[in-house]
Design a protein around this motif. Structure first.
Motif, PDB file in Angstrom:
ATOM      1  N   GLY A 158    -102.229  43.406 -65.498  1.00  0.00           N
ATOM      2  CA  GLY A 158    -101.643  43.957 -64.291  1.00  0.00           C
ATOM      3  C   GLY A 158    -100.141  43.821 -64.197  1.00  0.00           C
ATOM      4  N   ALA A 159     -99.525  43.065 -65.076  1.00  0.00           N
ATOM      5  CA  ALA A 159     -98.087  42.821 -65.008  1.00  0.00           C
ATOM      6  C   ALA A 159     -97.381  43.650 -66.081  1.00  0.00           C
ATOM      7  CB  ALA A 159     -97.805  41.335 -65.212  1.00  0.00           C
ATOM      8  N   GLU A 160     -96.326  44.323 -65.683  1.00  0.00           N
ATOM      9  CA  GLU A 160     -95.614  45.213 -66.599  1.00  0.00           C
ATOM     10  C   GLU A 160     -94.437  44.497 -67.240  1.00  0.00           C
ATOM     11  OE1 GLU A 160     -93.197  49.505 -66.501  1.00  0.00           O
ATOM     12  OE2 GLU A 160     -94.179  48.714 -64.705  1.00  0.00           O
ATOM     13  N   TRP A 161     -94.315  44.642 -68.543  1.00  0.00           N
ATOM     14  CA  TRP A 161     -93.181  44.075 -69.266  1.00  0.00           C
ATOM     15  C   TRP A 161     -91.982  45.022 -69.154  1.00  0.00           C
ATOM     16  CZ3 TRP A 161     -93.144  39.229 -70.828  1.00  0.00           C
ATOM     17  CH2 TRP A 161     -94.353  38.590 -71.124  1.00  0.00           C
ATOM     18  N   ARG A 162     -90.826  44.461 -68.859  1.00  0.00           N
ATOM     19  CA  ARG A 162     -89.594  45.250 -68.760  1.00  0.00           C
ATOM     20  C   ARG A 162     -88.555  44.700 -69.739  1.00  0.00           C
ATOM     21  NH1 ARG A 162     -89.901  48.486 -64.359  1.00  0.00           N
ATOM     22  NH2 ARG A 162     -91.447  47.947 -62.756  1.00  0.00           N
ATOM     23  N   PRO A 163     -87.852  45.577 -70.436  1.00  0.00           N
ATOM     24  CA  PRO A 163     -86.839  45.104 -71.399  1.00  0.00           C
ATOM     25  C   PRO A 163     -85.653  44.468 -70.682  1.00  0.00           C
ATOM     26  CG  PRO A 163     -86.779  47.489 -71.217  1.00  0.00           C
ATOM     27  CD  PRO A 163     -87.966  47.043 -70.431  1.00  0.00           C
ATOM     28  N   ILE A 164     -85.068  43.458 -71.304  1.00  0.00           N
ATOM     29  CA  ILE A 164     -83.860  42.826 -70.793  1.00  0.00           C
ATOM     30  C   ILE A 164     -82.817  42.785 -71.906  1.00  0.00           C
ATOM     31  CG2 ILE A 164     -84.997  41.434 -69.036  1.00  0.00           C
ATOM     32  CD1 ILE A 164     -84.866  39.046 -70.955  1.00  0.00           C
ATOM     33  N   ARG A 165     -81.565  42.675 -71.503  1.00  0.00           N
ATOM     34  CA  ARG A 165     -80.466  42.707 -72.464  1.00  0.00           C
ATOM     35  C   ARG A 165     -79.290  41.928 -71.898  1.00  0.00           C
ATOM     36  NH1 ARG A 165     -79.818  43.875 -77.870  1.00  0.00           N
ATOM     37  NH2 ARG A 165     -77.618  44.301 -78.283  1.00  0.00           N
ATOM     38  N   VAL A 166     -78.558  41.236 -72.764  1.00  0.00           N
ATOM     39  CA  VAL A 166     -77.348  40.553 -72.325  1.00  0.00           C
ATOM     40  C   VAL A 166     -76.323  41.584 -71.851  1.00  0.00           C
ATOM     41  CG1 VAL A 166     -77.708  38.613 -73.897  1.00  0.00           C
ATOM     42  CG2 VAL A 166     -76.305  40.556 -74.637  1.00  0.00           C
ATOM     43  N   ARG A 167     -75.407  41.168 -71.020  1.00  0.00           N
ATOM     44  CA  ARG A 167     -74.362  42.079 -70.547  1.00  0.00           C
ATOM     45  C   ARG A 167     -73.091  41.884 -71.370  1.00  0.00           C
ATOM     46  NH1 ARG A 167     -72.761  39.391 -64.660  1.00  0.00           N
ATOM     47  NH2 ARG A 167     -71.716  37.510 -65.435  1.00  0.00           N
ATOM     48  N   ASP A 168     -72.234  42.896 -71.347  1.00  0.00           N
ATOM     49  CA  ASP A 168     -70.902  42.736 -71.922  1.00  0.00           C
ATOM     50  C   ASP A 168     -70.141  41.710 -71.091  1.00  0.00           C
ATOM     51  OD1 ASP A 168     -71.422  44.668 -73.819  1.00  0.00           O
ATOM     52  OD2 ASP A 168     -70.601  46.300 -72.597  1.00  0.00           O
ATOM     53  N   ARG A 169     -69.354  40.882 -71.764  1.00  0.00           N
ATOM     54  CA  ARG A 169     -68.637  39.826 -71.048  1.00  0.00           C
ATOM     55  C   ARG A 169     -67.664  40.422 -70.024  1.00  0.00           C
ATOM     56  NH1 ARG A 169     -67.019  34.326 -72.023  1.00  0.00           N
ATOM     57  NH2 ARG A 169     -68.930  34.206 -73.266  1.00  0.00           N
ATOM     58  N   PRO A 170     -67.821  40.085 -68.733  1.00  0.00           N
ATOM     59  CA  PRO A 170     -66.889  40.586 -67.733  1.00  0.00           C
ATOM     60  C   PRO A 170     -65.546  39.851 -67.819  1.00  0.00           C
ATOM     61  CG  PRO A 170     -68.447  39.087 -66.722  1.00  0.00           C
ATOM     62  CD  PRO A 170     -68.871  39.244 -68.158  1.00  0.00           C
ATOM     63  N   GLN A 171     -64.597  40.337 -67.073  1.00  0.00           N
ATOM     64  CA  GLN A 171     -63.268  39.716 -67.100  1.00  0.00           C
ATOM     65  C   GLN A 171     -63.329  38.271 -66.628  1.00  0.00           C
ATOM     66  OE1 GLN A 171     -60.280  41.997 -65.113  1.00  0.00           O
ATOM     67  NE2 GLN A 171     -58.609  40.633 -65.680  1.00  0.00           N
ATOM     68  N   GLU A 172     -64.155  38.012 -65.626  1.00  0.00           N
ATOM     69  CA  GLU A 172     -64.343  36.648 -65.148  1.00  0.00           C
ATOM     70  C   GLU A 172     -65.781  36.238 -65.458  1.00  0.00           C
ATOM     71  OE1 GLU A 172     -63.230  36.089 -61.122  1.00  0.00           O
ATOM     72  OE2 GLU A 172     -61.139  36.649 -61.440  1.00  0.00           O
ATOM     73  N   GLY A 173     -65.960  35.595 -66.617  1.00  0.00           N
ATOM     74  CA  GLY A 173     -67.296  35.203 -67.041  1.00  0.00           C
ATOM     75  C   GLY A 173     -67.871  34.110 -66.159  1.00  0.00           C
ATOM     76  N   LEU A 174     -69.202  34.047 -66.133  1.00  0.00           N
ATOM     77  CA  LEU A 174     -69.921  33.077 -65.307  1.00  0.00           C
ATOM     78  C   LEU A 174     -70.798  32.213 -66.217  1.00  0.00           C
ATOM     79  CD1 LEU A 174     -70.632  32.054 -62.489  1.00  0.00           C
ATOM     80  CD2 LEU A 174     -72.296  33.918 -62.306  1.00  0.00           C
ATOM     81  N   ALA A 175     -70.577  30.902 -66.181  1.00  0.00           N
ATOM     82  CA  ALA A 175     -71.301  29.978 -67.058  1.00  0.00           C
ATOM     83  C   ALA A 175     -72.416  29.267 -66.300  1.00  0.00           C
ATOM     84  CB  ALA A 175     -70.342  28.951 -67.642  1.00  0.00           C
ATOM     85  N   LEU A 176     -73.421  28.852 -67.048  1.00  0.00           N
ATOM     86  CA  LEU A 176     -74.467  27.970 -66.554  1.00  0.00           C
ATOM     87  C   LEU A 176     -74.306  26.618 -67.223  1.00  0.00           C
ATOM     88  CD1 LEU A 176     -77.478  30.422 -66.632  1.00  0.00           C
ATOM     89  CD2 LEU A 176     -76.631  29.258 -64.594  1.00  0.00           C
ATOM     90  N   LEU A 177     -74.444  25.547 -66.457  1.00  0.00           N
ATOM     91  CA  LEU A 177     -74.277  24.195 -66.984  1.00  0.00           C
ATOM     92  C   LEU A 177     -75.441  23.323 -66.546  1.00  0.00           C
ATOM     93  CD1 LEU A 177     -71.690  23.539 -68.648  1.00  0.00           C
ATOM     94  CD2 LEU A 177     -71.268  25.354 -67.007  1.00  0.00           C
ATOM     95  N   SER A 178     -75.685  22.290 -67.321  1.00  0.00           N
ATOM     96  CA  SER A 178     -76.674  21.294 -66.939  1.00  0.00           C
ATOM     97  C   SER A 178     -76.207  20.524 -65.708  1.00  0.00           C
ATOM     98  CB  SER A 178     -76.888  20.317 -68.098  1.00  0.00           C
ATOM     99  OG  SER A 178     -77.639  19.198 -67.664  1.00  0.00           O
ATOM    100  N   HIS A 179     -77.152  20.146 -64.866  1.00  0.00           N
ATOM    101  CA  HIS A 179     -76.818  19.326 -63.699  1.00  0.00           C
ATOM    102  C   HIS A 179     -76.356  17.927 -64.088  1.00  0.00           C
ATOM    103  CE1 HIS A 179     -79.227  21.984 -60.756  1.00  0.00           C
ATOM    104  NE2 HIS A 179     -77.966  22.008 -60.398  1.00  0.00           N
ATOM    105  N   SER A 180     -76.567  17.555 -65.352  1.00  0.00           N
ATOM    106  CA  SER A 180     -76.226  16.190 -65.775  1.00  0.00           C
ATOM    107  C   SER A 180     -74.737  16.000 -66.018  1.00  0.00           C
ATOM    108  CB  SER A 180     -77.000  15.827 -67.050  1.00  0.00           C
ATOM    109  OG  SER A 180     -76.602  16.656 -68.126  1.00  0.00           O
ATOM    110  N   VAL A 181     -73.937  17.079 -66.077  1.00  0.00           N
ATOM    111  CA  VAL A 181     -72.507  16.943 -66.342  1.00  0.00           C
ATOM    112  C   VAL A 181     -71.735  16.852 -65.030  1.00  0.00           C
ATOM    113  CG1 VAL A 181     -72.690  18.202 -68.508  1.00  0.00           C
ATOM    114  CG2 VAL A 181     -72.049  19.436 -66.451  1.00  0.00           C
ATOM    115  N   THR A 182     -70.582  16.196 -65.079  1.00  0.00           N
ATOM    116  CA  THR A 182     -69.730  16.103 -63.906  1.00  0.00           C
ATOM    117  C   THR A 182     -69.065  17.447 -63.629  1.00  0.00           C
ATOM    118  OG1 THR A 182     -67.772  15.477 -65.172  1.00  0.00           O
ATOM    119  CG2 THR A 182     -69.244  13.688 -64.458  1.00  0.00           C
TER     120      THR A 182
END
Length: 275
Positions: free
Chosen positions: A165-189
Motif C-alpha cells: 500500500g505504500a508507494e516508493w518515491r525517488p529522492i535526490r541530493v540537491r545542488d549546493r545552495p549559496q548558504e549551505g545547511l549542515a546537520l551535526l550530532s547533538h554531542s558536539v558543542t
C-alpha cells in the motif's frame, strides 16, 4: 569460494529484490520498537557507557532471524551482539552491518529521530542499505545498483502483509545552495558545530540524532554532515548506501570513500555530502 548464498545475494541485489526485502525487515523491526517508545522502556548501560533498551534487543533479534532465513551463512556484525560477545576479528567479502536502534539516547528521551539500519557490505563498501524511522513510519533505501534512492511512508501496513500500500518515491541530493545547511550530532558543542559547518561550506547548522542525517541530505533538505568524533560502522553503513544512491558522497578524513571492515569496526572522522 563462492557459495549458493553469495550467488543469491548478488542476484537479489542486482534485481532489487534484496533492497525491498531489507525494507520490509526494517519496517517490521520498527513495529517491534514502537510499543516501547514513550512507554518507560527499561534502560541498561553497556560496557562503553552507552544505553541499551529492550527495544534494541528485540529489534536486533528479529532482524538477525529474518536475515538468517533469507540469506543463510552470511556473516553479521550487529551492535548488540558485538556489545555482548565482542567484535569479530575481521569481516570480508559479503557481510551485514546492523544497528537495530540508532539514536537510543533520543529514543529514551521520547524524541523521534531514531532509526533502524541494515546494510550489506561487499569487498569493503556498502552495496545495499535501508534506514527506517519508526516514529514517522518512513523508510529510505538504496535501490538496485544504478537505480537511485527511494523513500516511502509505510504507515499502518501490518506485519506479515505485502507492504504494497505504500508507494516508493525517488529522492535526490540537491545542488549546493549559496548558504549551505549542515546537520551535526547533538554531542558536539555549539562552537565545534559552527566550526565543522563552516569548514564544509555551510553557513547554518542544525543538531539531529541518528543516521537520519544521511537520509535528510539524500532527500535534498540539507547539504553536509561532518563528523569529527568516533562512530561505529553500523552507525553509518546503511545511511551511506542511501546517500550515495541519491548522488551524494561519504568521505573519510583522507578524502577517500568511507570503507568498512576496519579494526574493531570503528570509523574515524568523515563528512557526508550532497551535491
Amino acid at each position: 569460494m563462492t557459495t549458493h548464498s553469495d550467488n543469491k545475494l548478488a542476484q537479489d541485489l542486482n534485481s532489487g529484490a534484496l533492497s525491498l526485502a531489507l525494507a520490509e525487515i526494517a519496517e517490521d523491526a520498527a513495529r517491534v520498537i514502537l510499543p516501547f517508545w514513550r512507554n518507560g522502556a527499561t534502560v541498561e548501560t553497556k560496557a562503553d557507557d552507552s544505553p541499551v533498551t529492550q527495544a534494541d534487543r528485540a529489534a536486533e533479534a528479529l532482524i538477525l532471524e529474518r536475515l538468517a532465513a533469507a540469506y543463510p551463512g552470511v556473516q553479521t556484525v550487529a551492535e548488540e551482539a558485538v556489545a555482548a560477545e565482542g567484535a569479530p576479528d575481521a569481516a570480508e567479502g559479503w557481510f551485514w552491518l546492523i544497528d537495530p536502534l540508532d539514536g537510543t539516547k533520543g529514543f529514551i528521551r521520547g524524541g523521534e529521530a531514531f532509526t533502524v539500519n541494515i546494510a550489506l557490505i561487499h569487498d569493503g563498501y556498502p552495496v545495499a542499505g535501508v534506514v527506517t524511522a519508526p516514529a514517522t513510519a518512513t523508510t529510505w533505501r538504496a535501490d538496485a545498483p544504478g537505480g537511485g534512492a527511494l523513500r516511502r511512508q509505510f504507515g499502518d501496513v501490518q506485519e506479515g502483509e505485502a507492504h504494497a500500500g505504500a508507494e516508493w518515491r525517488p529522492i535526490r541530493v540537491r545542488d549546493r545552495p549559496q548558504e549551505g545547511l549542515a546537520l551535526l550530532s547533538h554531542s558536539v558543542t555549539d562552537e565545534e558545530a559552527a566550526r565543522l559547518a563552516a569548514r564544509h561550506g555551510c553557513t547554518r547548522w542544525q543538531g539531529t540524532d541518528s543516521s537520519l542525517k544521511f537520509c535528510l541530505i539524500a532527500e535534498g533538505r540539507f547539504d553536509a554532515y561532518p563528523r569529527s568524533g568516533p562512530t561505529s560502522e553500523w552507525d553509518t553503513a546503511a545511511g551511506q548506501a542511501v546517500l550515495e544512491a541519491a548522488g551524494g558522497r561519504v568521505l573519510a578524513d583522507d578524502g577517500q570513500r568511507l570503507a568498512y571492515g576496519k579494526p574493531r569496526f570503528l570509523n574515524g572522522p568523515f563528512v557526508a555530502m550532497g551535491g
